[in-house]
Structure formats: C-alpha cells, structure tokens
Write a protein that holds these residues in place. Sequence first.
Motif, PDB file in Angstrom:
ATOM      1  N   GLU A   1      10.548   3.848  -1.014  1.00  0.00           N
ATOM      2  CA  GLU A   1      10.195   2.565  -0.407  1.00  0.00           C
ATOM      3  C   GLU A   1      10.437   2.606   1.102  1.00  0.00           C
ATOM      4  O   GLU A   1       9.636   2.102   1.894  1.00  0.00           O
ATOM      5  CB  GLU A   1      11.000   1.431  -1.038  1.00  0.00           C
ATOM      6  CG  GLU A   1      10.618   1.106  -2.472  1.00  0.00           C
ATOM      7  CD  GLU A   1      11.473   0.001  -3.062  1.00  0.00           C
ATOM      8  OE1 GLU A   1      12.118  -0.749  -2.282  1.00  0.00           O
ATOM      9  OE2 GLU A   1      11.511  -0.122  -4.300  1.00  0.00           O
TER      10      GLU A   1
ATOM     11  N   LEU B   1       2.249   2.872  11.829  1.00  0.00           N
ATOM     12  CA  LEU B   1       0.839   2.458  11.893  1.00  0.00           C
ATOM     13  C   LEU B   1       0.691   1.163  12.682  1.00  0.00           C
ATOM     14  O   LEU B   1      -0.230   1.016  13.497  1.00  0.00           O
ATOM     15  CB  LEU B   1       0.276   2.283  10.478  1.00  0.00           C
ATOM     16  CG  LEU B   1       0.086   3.555   9.649  1.00  0.00           C
ATOM     17  CD1 LEU B   1      -0.228   3.204   8.195  1.00  0.00           C
ATOM     18  CD2 LEU B   1      -1.036   4.424  10.230  1.00  0.00           C
ATOM     19  N   ASP B   2       1.599   0.233  12.452  1.00  0.00           N
ATOM     20  CA  ASP B   2       1.558  -1.051  13.173  1.00  0.00           C
ATOM     21  C   ASP B   2       1.772  -0.874  14.668  1.00  0.00           C
ATOM     22  O   ASP B   2       1.381  -1.744  15.457  1.00  0.00           O
ATOM     23  CB  ASP B   2       2.631  -1.997  12.624  1.00  0.00           C
ATOM     24  CG  ASP B   2       2.328  -2.494  11.215  1.00  0.00           C
ATOM     25  OD1 ASP B   2       1.172  -2.351  10.762  1.00  0.00           O
ATOM     26  OD2 ASP B   2       3.258  -3.016  10.562  1.00  0.00           O
TER      27      ASP B   2
ATOM     28  N   GLU C   1      -3.573   7.260  11.010  1.00  0.00           N
ATOM     29  CA  GLU C   1      -3.362   7.872   9.690  1.00  0.00           C
ATOM     30  C   GLU C   1      -3.421   9.401   9.768  1.00  0.00           C
ATOM     31  O   GLU C   1      -2.685  10.091   9.063  1.00  0.00           O
ATOM     32  CB  GLU C   1      -4.399   7.348   8.694  1.00  0.00           C
ATOM     33  CG  GLU C   1      -4.165   5.899   8.295  1.00  0.00           C
ATOM     34  CD  GLU C   1      -5.061   5.449   7.165  1.00  0.00           C
ATOM     35  OE1 GLU C   1      -5.700   6.318   6.525  1.00  0.00           O
ATOM     36  OE2 GLU C   1      -5.132   4.235   6.914  1.00  0.00           O
TER      37      GLU C   1
ATOM     38  N   MET D   1       0.844  -1.201   0.000  1.00  0.00           N
ATOM     39  CA  MET D   1       0.000   0.000   0.000  1.00  0.00           C
ATOM     40  C   MET D   1       0.877   1.248   0.000  1.00  0.00           C
ATOM     41  O   MET D   1       1.911   1.296   0.669  1.00  0.00           O
ATOM     42  CB  MET D   1      -0.911  -0.008   1.229  1.00  0.00           C
ATOM     43  CG  MET D   1      -1.949   1.086   1.234  1.00  0.00           C
ATOM     44  SD  MET D   1      -3.179   0.818   2.531  1.00  0.00           S
ATOM     45  CE  MET D   1      -4.168   2.285   2.321  1.00  0.00           C
ATOM     46  N   ASN D   2       0.456   2.248  -0.761  1.00  0.00           N
ATOM     47  CA  ASN D   2       1.217   3.498  -0.824  1.00  0.00           C
ATOM     48  C   ASN D   2       0.625   4.529   0.134  1.00  0.00           C
ATOM     49  O   ASN D   2      -0.530   4.905   0.018  1.00  0.00           O
ATOM     50  CB  ASN D   2       1.198   4.060  -2.249  1.00  0.00           C
ATOM     51  CG  ASN D   2       1.904   5.399  -2.347  1.00  0.00           C
ATOM     52  OD1 ASN D   2       2.835   5.667  -1.613  1.00  0.00           O
ATOM     53  ND2 ASN D   2       1.442   6.245  -3.246  1.00  0.00           N
ATOM     54  N   TYR D   3       1.450   4.961   1.093  1.00  0.00           N
ATOM     55  CA  TYR D   3       1.013   5.947   2.091  1.00  0.00           C
ATOM     56  C   TYR D   3       1.570   7.343   1.807  1.00  0.00           C
ATOM     57  O   TYR D   3       1.439   8.232   2.652  1.00  0.00           O
ATOM     58  CB  TYR D   3       1.488   5.517   3.485  1.00  0.00           C
ATOM     59  CG  TYR D   3       0.923   4.212   3.971  1.00  0.00           C
ATOM     60  CD1 TYR D   3      -0.425   4.087   4.307  1.00  0.00           C
ATOM     61  CD2 TYR D   3       1.742   3.090   4.103  1.00  0.00           C
ATOM     62  CE1 TYR D   3      -0.934   2.882   4.768  1.00  0.00           C
ATOM     63  CE2 TYR D   3       1.232   1.886   4.572  1.00  0.00           C
ATOM     64  CZ  TYR D   3      -0.105   1.788   4.899  1.00  0.00           C
ATOM     65  OH  TYR D   3      -0.612   0.600   5.358  1.00  0.00           O
TER      66      TYR D   3
ATOM     67  N   GLN E   1       4.372   2.398   7.556  1.00  0.00           N
ATOM     68  CA  GLN E   1       3.733   1.131   7.916  1.00  0.00           C
ATOM     69  C   GLN E   1       4.127   0.694   9.322  1.00  0.00           C
ATOM     70  O   GLN E   1       3.284   0.248  10.120  1.00  0.00           O
ATOM     71  CB  GLN E   1       4.103   0.043   6.912  1.00  0.00           C
ATOM     72  CG  GLN E   1       3.394  -1.289   7.147  1.00  0.00           C
ATOM     73  CD  GLN E   1       1.893  -1.183   6.974  1.00  0.00           C
ATOM     74  OE1 GLN E   1       1.417  -0.944   5.874  1.00  0.00           O
ATOM     75  NE2 GLN E   1       1.136  -1.356   8.056  1.00  0.00           N
ATOM     76  N   ILE E   2       5.399   0.833   9.657  1.00  0.00           N
ATOM     77  CA  ILE E   2       5.873   0.487  11.001  1.00  0.00           C
ATOM     78  C   ILE E   2       5.156   1.336  12.055  1.00  0.00           C
ATOM     79  O   ILE E   2       4.697   0.820  13.091  1.00  0.00           O
ATOM     80  CB  ILE E   2       7.402   0.676  11.098  1.00  0.00           C
ATOM     81  CG1 ILE E   2       8.128  -0.377  10.278  1.00  0.00           C
ATOM     82  CG2 ILE E   2       7.868   0.644  12.559  1.00  0.00           C
ATOM     83  CD1 ILE E   2       9.619  -0.091  10.078  1.00  0.00           C
TER      84      ILE E   2
ATOM     85  N   ASN F   1       7.686   4.592   2.846  1.00  0.00           N
ATOM     86  CA  ASN F   1       6.466   3.804   2.930  1.00  0.00           C
ATOM     87  C   ASN F   1       6.568   2.759   4.046  1.00  0.00           C
ATOM     88  O   ASN F   1       5.625   2.548   4.818  1.00  0.00           O
ATOM     89  CB  ASN F   1       6.201   3.125   1.582  1.00  0.00           C
ATOM     90  CG  ASN F   1       4.733   3.080   1.234  1.00  0.00           C
ATOM     91  OD1 ASN F   1       4.021   4.060   1.388  1.00  0.00           O
ATOM     92  ND2 ASN F   1       4.272   1.945   0.771  1.00  0.00           N
ATOM     93  N   GLN F   2       7.726   2.109   4.132  1.00  0.00           N
ATOM     94  CA  GLN F   2       7.949   1.115   5.185  1.00  0.00           C
ATOM     95  C   GLN F   2       7.904   1.769   6.568  1.00  0.00           C
ATOM     96  O   GLN F   2       7.358   1.195   7.527  1.00  0.00           O
ATOM     97  CB  GLN F   2       9.289   0.417   4.973  1.00  0.00           C
ATOM     98  CG  GLN F   2       9.335  -0.482   3.755  1.00  0.00           C
ATOM     99  CD  GLN F   2      10.742  -0.993   3.470  1.00  0.00           C
ATOM    100  OE1 GLN F   2      11.658  -0.875   4.298  1.00  0.00           O
ATOM    101  NE2 GLN F   2      10.938  -1.559   2.289  1.00  0.00           N
TER     102      GLN F   2
END
Length: 291
Positions: A255, A265-266, A271, A1-3, A262-263, A258-259
């Motif tokens: 990249e 958010l996890d 958001e 997914m692209n954030y 994601q980290i 984006n990673q």
Amino acid sequence: MNYLKGAIDIHVHSSPSIFPRSVDDLELAEQAKRAGMRAIVLKAHEESTVSRAKLVSKVVEGIEVYGSLVLNEYVGGLNPYAVDMAIQQGAKLIWMPTGSAKHHIDHYGGKSDYKEQKSTIRLLPQKGITVLSEDGRLLPVVYDILDLVKGSGAVLATGHLSPLETKVLVEAAVSRGVEKVLVAHPDLKINKMDLSLQCELVKMGAYVEKSMLTLMPQWKSIEPDELVRGIRQLGTENCILQTDFGQANHPVPTEGYNQFIQILLDHGITETEIEQMACSNPAELLGLQAK
C-alpha cells in the motif's frame, strides 16, 4: 489504482524482527504477489534474511523473494566471514551498518535504537561502527569486504554511514572494481546528504534510493516537490524507488509503495519514469533478466 505491476522493492522490512512490523515475511510476499510485483528484497537490521527468503520462495510462488545482509554488530559488524557466507548463499545486497553505525548512534544521542520505533527486546550498548580510521582512510577490513562483493553479482549498499564515510566508501568501491553500488536513502534525516553529493556519487556510477519513508510524518525528511526536483537532477536512470516500509504504524509495504508512486505522479513524474525507477533499474541492479 494499482501501479505495482512488475515493480520491485529492494528495501523492505518484515517480521520476525527486533522491531514491531506490519507484516511477516509470508504476508509481505503474498501481498506483493497479489499486487503484481516482480520481486522484493527482505532487509533485517539484526540478521541475514537469505535463508528466510529461500523458505518464503518455496511457499509463495509467483514472486521473487531475495535476502540481504546488514553489517551490524549482531552479525559481527564489518565481518568478511558473514559477507562471504551470505553472498555464497544468494544475498542480493550487502548493507553497511545501520543501527550499529557510529553516525546512526550519534544521531540518536548514543542509542542504537530509534526515536521513531523502539526495539521489542533489550539491545546491548554499542560504541558505533565507522568504516574510516582516525586519519580518514578506509579500514583494511572494508577492502576485504569490497573484494568479496566484487564479481559476486551482489550489491554494495551504504547503510546509515555519514555522508563523508559514504563518499569515501563509494570512491573506493568503484576504484576497486565493485560493479554495483547503492546509496541508501540519502534523503532520510538519519544520513541525509546534500543533493550535490548525491550527484557526485551518481557520476561515480552509484544508484541512489528514493524512499517513501522519507515522506512519512514521523520520519519526515523532505517534501515531495523537493524529492522530485532531486530525481530530475540526478536522472531517473540513476534512481531506484523503495518503501523502507514494514513499521507497524504505517500502511503495509505494498500500500505504501502504491501511495508513493501516486505522490510522484501527482508531482510530475511520468509513468514511463516510474517504470524505469520501480522496475527496470532495480532489476538491473539485482541482475534479473529484462522483461
């Protein structure tokens, strides 16, 4: 997914560079554009990137590309002339020394290079730059630099100074009327500072960077849960996400960004909070109109 739609990376490296890089300026801009990013700020330890950014902007449309200046020995160190020229040409950030900082050189046992990445060219030995005199006061030339940044629209950023130097510098910048101050990756092991000091600097009015590089194996300085706890304590309104990427052994910066998101958010960042730290805060820092 692209954030990354609307995101800004205020601290990213590309080639040409004295260090091996994963992308060149044009590739970085193209990739950021494809990811839907709003802007990037090029950073080079050895030169101003203002002219490079202007050329890239003419070639790659649909992404805002800005330059910055790092006050290492290669541009004359704490050099008001270099600062004045960079600001007048459109530099968005003026960084205090990184590899030329005495604190950096002490960290690496007398080297201006890095253990984690080696320069592709020979570097002359350096004694190391400090912003403080022997009695702990800010050097007069630093006040000259602060006065040039003040009112210019540019940001004063702290580089690889020691925590003590950073505190004295931020205090002076704020009292001198510098409108925009950024604390560079305070979680990174090179210039790592206690969260209590980060909070103190935020209360003075500074933004602090939160960086993907600090989570990477070779540069590991902090765990994701501790990073998130720090963001919570500092307040998302005071934090700015960046990658500090461009190292040849890492994913390309888009990249990596984006990673990073994601980290976060996890680990419980929302958001909305991501949007604030990746889009709104850096846009405000760079003087870009709200979208």
